[in-house]
Motif scaffolding. Structure first.
Motif, PDB file in Angstrom:
ATOM      1  N   ASN A  53       0.795  -1.215   0.000  1.00 60.37           N
ATOM      2  CA  ASN A  53       0.000   0.000   0.000  1.00 60.37           C
ATOM      3  C   ASN A  53       0.832   1.271   0.000  1.00 60.37           C
ATOM      4  O   ASN A  53       0.399   2.297  -0.514  1.00 60.37           O
ATOM      5  N   ASP A  67       2.101   5.638  -3.043  1.00 56.41           N
ATOM      6  CA  ASP A  67       1.434   6.364  -1.958  1.00 56.41           C
ATOM      7  C   ASP A  67      -0.064   6.374  -2.237  1.00 56.41           C
ATOM      8  O   ASP A  67      -0.529   5.820  -3.239  1.00 56.41           O
ATOM      9  N   GLU A  68      -0.823   7.016  -1.366  1.00 55.27           N
ATOM     10  CA  GLU A  68      -2.207   7.342  -1.664  1.00 55.27           C
ATOM     11  C   GLU A  68      -2.256   8.736  -2.260  1.00 55.27           C
ATOM     12  O   GLU A  68      -1.411   9.591  -1.961  1.00 55.27           O
ATOM     13  N   SER A  69      -3.251   8.977  -3.098  1.00 54.13           N
ATOM     14  CA  SER A  69      -3.339  10.237  -3.816  1.00 54.13           C
ATOM     15  C   SER A  69      -3.416  11.424  -2.862  1.00 54.13           C
ATOM     16  O   SER A  69      -4.128  11.394  -1.850  1.00 54.13           O
ATOM     17  N   THR A  73      -5.240  12.502   0.794  1.00 55.11           N
ATOM     18  CA  THR A  73      -4.449  12.643   2.024  1.00 55.11           C
ATOM     19  C   THR A  73      -4.257  14.092   2.459  1.00 55.11           C
ATOM     20  O   THR A  73      -4.147  14.365   3.651  1.00 55.11           O
ATOM     21  N   TYR A  77      -8.931  12.115   5.495  1.00 55.60           N
ATOM     22  CA  TYR A  77      -9.936  11.082   5.246  1.00 55.60           C
ATOM     23  C   TYR A  77     -11.305  11.546   5.767  1.00 55.60           C
ATOM     24  O   TYR A  77     -11.415  12.533   6.493  1.00 55.60           O
ATOM     25  N   ASP A  92      -9.456   6.751  -6.889  1.00 56.77           N
ATOM     26  CA  ASP A  92      -8.380   5.776  -6.682  1.00 56.77           C
ATOM     27  C   ASP A  92      -7.433   6.279  -5.604  1.00 56.77           C
ATOM     28  O   ASP A  92      -6.817   7.333  -5.754  1.00 56.77           O
ATOM     29  N   PHE A  93      -7.311   5.532  -4.520  1.00 62.54           N
ATOM     30  CA  PHE A  93      -6.381   5.911  -3.462  1.00 62.54           C
ATOM     31  C   PHE A  93      -4.944   5.599  -3.882  1.00 62.54           C
ATOM     32  O   PHE A  93      -4.047   6.408  -3.726  1.00 62.54           O
ATOM     33  N   ASP A  94      -4.698   4.379  -4.376  1.00 62.51           N
ATOM     34  CA  ASP A  94      -3.344   3.923  -4.675  1.00 62.51           C
ATOM     35  C   ASP A  94      -2.822   4.552  -5.958  1.00 62.51           C
ATOM     36  O   ASP A  94      -3.516   4.593  -6.978  1.00 62.51           O
TER      37      ASP A  94
END
Length: 272
Positions: A53, A67-69, A73, A77, A92-94
């Protein structure tokens, strides 16, 4: 349904003449008692999965890696509930990122992030997805504005969020998201129905061990989500969370069939 997860996290840090050199990784090992396909049928009695992740390197404010977008972040959240995406808020987080984060030291901060996206939203040209944001943070809370451009769909979005520390025990937040194309239900940054979606919630700490968390969400497609939980820290490092969720997806221009239902989650979490 019984699910279990082991998340292995690593951190490193070293001071250099160009700032702090950091790395972070997180690998998740998941076990699912039941797996479900998109049509609602059970495809297996059990399953396992491993996912990377996070895996990034950061020097000063410059970060590169998995990372997460920053669309998610930078503003934060959607509350301290387990199921915070009853109405989607992040796309899309990833993603892979090349990112710069600036902290002025007086409460003002900003970010610019060039991103790959994921799955069908992975960039298909030399133009990346672009995220930019500004934030102002003080003792009373914070206010932030974030914008994004999706190079695959050639669409853009924006969000504004306000966090307020009403007292030592109570914190509140509200967020409004907007996407330029109402008919695209899922691109790199958007997974709500219609152009806009609104979110709000808060946390109330009864004492050092017990807190109440809630979130309400609604979008232009008439989807309504409500989530609330009680989190109890039995001993340091061991927390039990009991949550109740409700989702109502009404008939709209984006959804021909309405559906609603209640659900619950009981989580036992050990951090060390």
């Amino acid at each position: 349904w019984k699910n279990a997860r082991f998340a292995l996290k690593t951190w490193t840090g070293q001071e250099t003449e160009l700032g702090t050199l950091k790395t972070y990784t997180e690998t998740r090992f998941d076990w699912l008692a039941k797996a479900q396909d998109y049509a609602g049928g059970f495809v297996s009695a059990g399953g396992t999965g491993v996912s990377l992740n996070f895996a990034w390197v950061q020097l000063g404010g410059f970060r590169v890696g998995k990372d997460e977008s920053a669309w998610v972040t930078f503003s934060g959240y959607a509350g301290n509930v387990i199921d915070d995406s009853l109405v989607g808020y992040g796309g899309d987080f990833d993603t892979g990122v090349v990112q710069y984060y600036f902290d002025a030291g007086n409460g003002f901060s900003a970010v610019v992030s060039l991103e790959d996206g994921a799955g069908g939203n992975t960039v298909d040209s030399y133009v990346p997805h672009i995220v930019g944001g500004v934030k102002y943070t003080q003792g009373w809370g914070a206010i932030s504005a974030t914008g994004v451009y999706d190079s695959v769909w050639e669409e853009w979005g924006g969000k504004v969020r306000v966090d307020v520390n009403a007292s030592d025990a109570l914190s509140l937040w509200a967020m409004v998201n907007y996407g330029s194309e109402s008919n695209v239900v899922h691109n790199s940054f958007k997974n709500w129905e219609g152009n806009w979606a609104i979110f709000g919630g808060g946390t109330y700490k009864f004492n050092e061990k017990t807190s109440f968390n809630a979130q309400v969400s609604y979008d232009e497609g008439k989807s309504l989500g409500v989530a609330a939980n009680i989190a109890y820290n039995i001993v340091p490092g061991f927390t039990i969370v009991g949550e109740v969720d409700y989702i109502n997806k009404a008939t709209s221009d984006y959804r021909a069939v309405s559906s609603d239902g209640f659900g619950g989650v009981l989580r036992f979490q050990r951090d060390f």
